[in-house]
Design a protein around this motif. Structure first.
Motif, PDB file in Angstrom:
ATOM      1  N   HIS A  19       0.829  -1.212   0.000  1.00 30.16           N
ATOM      2  CA  HIS A  19       0.000   0.000   0.000  1.00 30.16           C
ATOM      3  C   HIS A  19       0.863   1.262   0.000  1.00 30.16           C
ATOM      4  CE1 HIS A  19      -4.159   1.535   1.500  1.00 30.16           C
ATOM      5  NE2 HIS A  19      -3.508   2.523   0.921  1.00 30.16           N
ATOM      6  N   HIS A  21       1.424   5.239  -2.115  1.00 27.88           N
ATOM      7  CA  HIS A  21       0.797   6.225  -3.008  1.00 27.88           C
ATOM      8  C   HIS A  21       1.814   7.163  -3.637  1.00 27.88           C
ATOM      9  CE1 HIS A  21      -3.222   5.126  -1.964  1.00 27.88           C
ATOM     10  NE2 HIS A  21      -2.962   5.225  -0.688  1.00 27.88           N
ATOM     11  N   LYS A 105      -8.169  -0.645  -7.510  1.00 24.31           N
ATOM     12  CA  LYS A 105      -8.458  -0.100  -6.184  1.00 24.31           C
ATOM     13  C   LYS A 105      -9.745   0.719  -6.249  1.00 24.31           C
ATOM     14  CE  LYS A 105      -7.015   2.983  -2.606  1.00 24.31           C
ATOM     15  NZ  LYS A 105      -6.014   3.174  -1.587  1.00 24.31           N
ATOM     16  N   HIS A 165      -6.658  -1.555   5.311  1.00 29.51           N
ATOM     17  CA  HIS A 165      -6.807  -1.053   6.695  1.00 29.51           C
ATOM     18  C   HIS A 165      -7.629  -1.986   7.600  1.00 29.51           C
ATOM     19  CE1 HIS A 165      -5.576   2.609   4.625  1.00 29.51           C
ATOM     20  NE2 HIS A 165      -6.719   2.654   3.979  1.00 29.51           N
ATOM     21  N   ASP A 211       0.868   2.621   3.545  1.00 33.64           N
ATOM     22  CA  ASP A 211       0.237   3.872   3.099  1.00 33.64           C
ATOM     23  C   ASP A 211       1.277   4.976   2.924  1.00 33.64           C
ATOM     24  OD1 ASP A 211      -2.143   5.058   2.164  1.00 33.64           O
ATOM     25  OD2 ASP A 211      -3.264   4.320   3.871  1.00 33.64           O
ATOM     26  N   LEU A 214       1.672   8.830   3.215  1.00 35.35           N
ATOM     27  CA  LEU A 214       0.569   9.632   3.771  1.00 35.35           C
ATOM     28  C   LEU A 214       0.809  10.078   5.216  1.00 35.35           C
ATOM     29  CD1 LEU A 214      -2.858   8.395   2.392  1.00 35.35           C
ATOM     30  CD2 LEU A 214      -1.219   9.979   1.432  1.00 35.35           C
TER      31      LEU A 214
HETATM   32 ZN   LIG Z   1      -3.985   4.536   0.988  1.00 39.97          ZN
END
Ligand SMILES: [Zn+2]
Length: 254
Positions: A19, A21, A105, A165, A211, A214
């Protein structure tokens, strides 16, 4: 260049991240080359990546392809792009699934997807036809809490789903128990939640997700790489190293 499928030989100490980005997010730009360099320096061997730029809508599709190209220029096969499916793509989704995309996604908090609607059904069906996983953001709203996807996961046994998540964890656990075609990534999951899934024997259905990057939004004054290393350490105390790679490899390539 070796094919991804040839690179799945087991090594418990190698990190795969499910995961990541790149792209524009609110007023920040996550530069694809910088993110790739960060991950390589952290020792990540493979990472699943999607572009938050595409989250803005179909008009950003070509721009997002440029971001994947930029990442690939340094990632050299390590990045595994997932296509961020926006509702406007439904009905013509096939046109957008380039061979580079190894998964889809859907983020029902960012876009209005009904968990049991025909639009999401069609995305799940195409994922199954292509044998690529469909990652679903979970948490934050009733329509995208894990439990909202129970029917979708149960009725599409040939689709591999990733509940990103795993929120809320008790709902994610119910789906994992009932649906062998479902996985969870640990992005932003409290360690207690991960430990609970392990306790209920779900170790082979979890994989590491960070993630990245982020955390920059929530912890702007902290080093992203230090946070990354610390979260890996914490996770390693809860689960064996093996989940980082084996489960994700199975989900992506079998
Ligand atoms: Zn994400």
């Amino acid at each position: 260049m070796p094919r991804l499928e040839d690179l799945t030989t087991f090594n418990p100490f190698i990190i795969w991240d499910a995961h990541v980005h790149i792209g524009r997010f609110q007023d920040i730009y996550f530069d694809p080359i910088q993110i790739a360099l960060d991950l390589i320096s952290l020792g990540v061997q493979r990472w699943v990546v999607s572009s938050t730029t595409l989250c803005e809508g179909i008009g950003s599709f070509n721009e997002s392809l440029g971001e994947f190209d930029a990442m690939e220029s340094v990632a050299l096969g390590c990045a595994i792009p997932f296509l961020w499916v926006v509702p406007e793509m439904v009905g013509k989704l096939e046109n957008y699934i380039e061979p580079r995309f190894r998964g889809l996604k859907v983020h029902a908090r960012a876009h209005r997807w009904s968990p049991n609607g025909v639009a999401l059904q069609s995305v799940a069906r195409i994922a199954a036809e292509r044998n690529i996983p469909l990652k679903l953001h979970t948490g934050g709203q009733l329509r995208c809490d894990a439990g909202a996807y129970y029917k979708l996961c149960r009725n599409n046994v040939n689709t591999k789903f990733i509940l990103a998540h795993g929120r809320p964890v008790d709902q994610a656990l119910v789906i994992l128990k009932e649906c062998p075609n479902v996985f969870v990534d640990t992005a932003f999951m409290p360690m207690d939640d991960v430990a609970m899934l392990v306790r209920y024997d779900m170790s082979d259905r979890i994989f590491f997700g960070s993630d990245y990057p982020l955390d920059q939004l929530f912890y702007p004054d902290e080093s992203l790489k230090t946070r990354y290393r610390n979260s890996l350490k914490e996770l390693q105390n809860v689960v064996p190293n093996t989940i980082f790679k084996n489960n994700l490899s199975r989900c992506l390539f079998e």
